[in-house]
Motif scaffolding. Sequence first.
Motif, PDB file in Angstrom:
ATOM      1  N   SER A 107     -14.088   7.135 -15.462  1.00  0.00           N
ATOM      2  CA  SER A 107     -12.711   7.620 -15.361  1.00  0.00           C
ATOM      3  C   SER A 107     -12.255   8.237 -16.681  1.00  0.00           C
ATOM      4  CB  SER A 107     -11.776   6.473 -14.961  1.00  0.00           C
ATOM      5  OG  SER A 107     -12.121   5.957 -13.696  1.00  0.00           O
ATOM      6  N   ALA A 110     -13.875  11.542 -16.899  1.00  0.00           N
ATOM      7  CA  ALA A 110     -13.221  12.451 -15.954  1.00  0.00           C
ATOM      8  C   ALA A 110     -11.917  12.988 -16.521  1.00  0.00           C
ATOM      9  CB  ALA A 110     -12.966  11.731 -14.629  1.00  0.00           C
ATOM     10  N   TRP A 111     -11.179  12.118 -17.218  1.00  0.00           N
ATOM     11  CA  TRP A 111      -9.933  12.570 -17.855  1.00  0.00           C
ATOM     12  C   TRP A 111     -10.219  13.606 -18.932  1.00  0.00           C
ATOM     13  CZ3 TRP A 111      -5.056  13.156 -17.295  1.00  0.00           C
ATOM     14  CH2 TRP A 111      -4.220  13.311 -18.395  1.00  0.00           C
ATOM     15  N   TRP A 114     -10.787  16.865 -17.263  1.00  0.00           N
ATOM     16  CA  TRP A 114      -9.486  17.425 -16.855  1.00  0.00           C
ATOM     17  C   TRP A 114      -8.810  18.132 -18.022  1.00  0.00           C
ATOM     18  CZ3 TRP A 114      -6.362  18.556 -12.914  1.00  0.00           C
ATOM     19  CH2 TRP A 114      -4.988  18.655 -13.152  1.00  0.00           C
ATOM     20  N   SER A 117     -10.996  21.335 -19.134  1.00  0.00           N
ATOM     21  CA  SER A 117     -11.016  22.408 -18.137  1.00  0.00           C
ATOM     22  C   SER A 117      -9.648  23.024 -17.906  1.00  0.00           C
ATOM     23  CB  SER A 117     -11.565  21.882 -16.810  1.00  0.00           C
ATOM     24  OG  SER A 117     -10.718  20.884 -16.270  1.00  0.00           O
ATOM     25  N   TRP A 121      -9.051  21.133 -10.856  1.00  0.00           N
ATOM     26  CA  TRP A 121      -9.089  20.074  -9.841  1.00  0.00           C
ATOM     27  C   TRP A 121     -10.470  19.928  -9.219  1.00  0.00           C
ATOM     28  CZ3 TRP A 121      -5.864  16.267  -8.983  1.00  0.00           C
ATOM     29  CH2 TRP A 121      -4.539  16.381  -9.418  1.00  0.00           C
ATOM     30  N   LEU A 124     -12.648  17.865 -11.597  1.00  0.00           N
ATOM     31  CA  LEU A 124     -12.146  16.498 -11.652  1.00  0.00           C
ATOM     32  C   LEU A 124     -12.446  15.748 -10.354  1.00  0.00           C
ATOM     33  CD1 LEU A 124     -10.460  14.319 -13.134  1.00  0.00           C
ATOM     34  CD2 LEU A 124      -8.444  15.275 -11.994  1.00  0.00           C
ATOM     35  N   SER A 125     -12.179  16.367  -9.229  1.00  0.00           N
ATOM     36  CA  SER A 125     -12.384  15.692  -7.944  1.00  0.00           C
ATOM     37  C   SER A 125     -13.854  15.408  -7.683  1.00  0.00           C
ATOM     38  CB  SER A 125     -11.805  16.538  -6.808  1.00  0.00           C
ATOM     39  OG  SER A 125     -12.430  17.808  -6.754  1.00  0.00           O
ATOM     40  N   ILE A 128     -14.738  12.325  -9.888  1.00  0.00           N
ATOM     41  CA  ILE A 128     -14.085  11.134  -9.359  1.00  0.00           C
ATOM     42  C   ILE A 128     -14.720  10.711  -8.037  1.00  0.00           C
ATOM     43  CG2 ILE A 128     -11.937  10.251  -8.386  1.00  0.00           C
ATOM     44  CD1 ILE A 128     -11.921  10.270 -11.370  1.00  0.00           C
ATOM     45  N   THR A 175     -21.445  14.599 -14.693  1.00  0.00           N
ATOM     46  CA  THR A 175     -20.388  14.403 -15.691  1.00  0.00           C
ATOM     47  C   THR A 175     -20.754  15.087 -16.996  1.00  0.00           C
ATOM     48  OG1 THR A 175     -19.744  12.284 -14.714  1.00  0.00           O
ATOM     49  CG2 THR A 175     -19.062  12.694 -16.984  1.00  0.00           C
ATOM     50  N   SER A 178     -20.618  18.878 -16.555  1.00  0.00           N
ATOM     51  CA  SER A 178     -19.234  19.369 -16.487  1.00  0.00           C
ATOM     52  C   SER A 178     -18.603  19.429 -17.872  1.00  0.00           C
ATOM     53  CB  SER A 178     -18.403  18.463 -15.570  1.00  0.00           C
ATOM     54  OG  SER A 178     -18.919  18.454 -14.263  1.00  0.00           O
TER      55      SER A 178
END
Length: 333
Positions: A107, A110-111, A114, A117, A121, A124-125, A128, A175, A178
Motif C-alpha cells: 500500500s 502504491a501511494w 500515485w 504518476s 488511476w 494505482l488500481s 492495489i 510494482t 510501475s
Amino acid sequence: MASPNHLHFDNTLGVILVGTIISSMLYGITNVQTFIYFQRSSKDPKYMRGLVAFLWILDSLHMAFIGHTVYYYMVDNFLNPFSLISPTWSFKSNIILTHISDAFIRSIFAWRIWILSGGNWKLLSSVITLAMIDLVGGLGFGIKTYFYTTFADFHRLAWVIYATLGINGLADLWTAASLCYCLNKSRSGIKRTDSMISTLMLYCINTGLLTSVFSIGCLVSYATMPTNFVFIAFYAQLPKLYLNALLATLNARDAMRERINHTQAIVSQSQPMFAMYDIRSSPASSQNEKADSALRHHLSVNIESVTDSELSSQLRDFQSSVHKPDNYKESFV
C-alpha cells in the motif's frame, strides 16, 4: 508430508534451521534499519512513523513464531519424526502475519506510484488489485490451515497456494516496473538530476526483484518438492525482505540529500570558472545552466521534508515549470 519412515532430517529440520538463521540475519538488519529510520525521521508525519513501528512489531512477532516452530520440532519433539507431519500453530499464524505485513508495505508503494504518476488511476488500481488478491488469498488459506492437522492436508488447497505465490511474485514485479516507469518519465536531460532518478530506479528494482525471486523459489520448491520443507525456508524470508526494502528506500533519503549538497558545493567552488565560460556560451546553454542551478537549489531546500518518491514528483513538476518544452531537451542531446 511423507510417512515418518521416509522423512529425512536434511530437507526437513535442516532447511528449517537454515531458514531460521537467514531470517535471524534479516531481522537483525531490520532492527538496525528501523533504528536508523527513527533517528532520522523526525520530520516525517506521525502516521508514517506509526506505520513503520507497526510493521516492525509484526516482523518481531513473525520472528518469535519462527523461533517457536524451531523449538517445537527440535527441542520439545527431539528425535520424534511424527511431529514433523503436523504444522504448529505458530507456523499457521505466520502465514496470516506475512500477508498482512505485505499488504501494508505494498500500500505504501502504491501511494508512491500515485504521487509519481500524477494521479494515474490505472497504475494505482492495478497495483492495489494485485495486492488485495494476494491478501485475500493468503488470509483465506492461513485461516483454513487451522482446520488442518497435517501438512498433507495443505494439498487440498494446492491451487490457492500456487495462485497466491504466483500473484505475489507478479505483484512485486509490477510494482517495481510501475515505479520505474513513473520515474523514467521524470527524466529531462539534466545530467545531475537524471542521475538521482537512476538511483531511485535502482532502489525500485531492488524492491521487486529479490522478493519476486523468493516468491518464485517458494512456488517452484512447493510444486516440485511438496513432501519436504524447502518451500518454508523461502516463504519465511518474504516479510523481512519486504520490510527491509521499504526501510532502505526511506533511509536512502539522507544519501540523496548529501549528493545534492555535495553537488551544490562543487558548483559554488567552481563559480568563477563558470562565469568566464558563460561570457562565450550561447543563450540556450546559459539558460539551461541557470535552470539546472535553480533546480539543485530547489531540491536542497525541499528534500528535508519529503520522501524519495515525493522528491521525484517535485523534481518532475519543477522541471516542467522552469524549462520551456520547445528547445529544452534538444540542447542537452
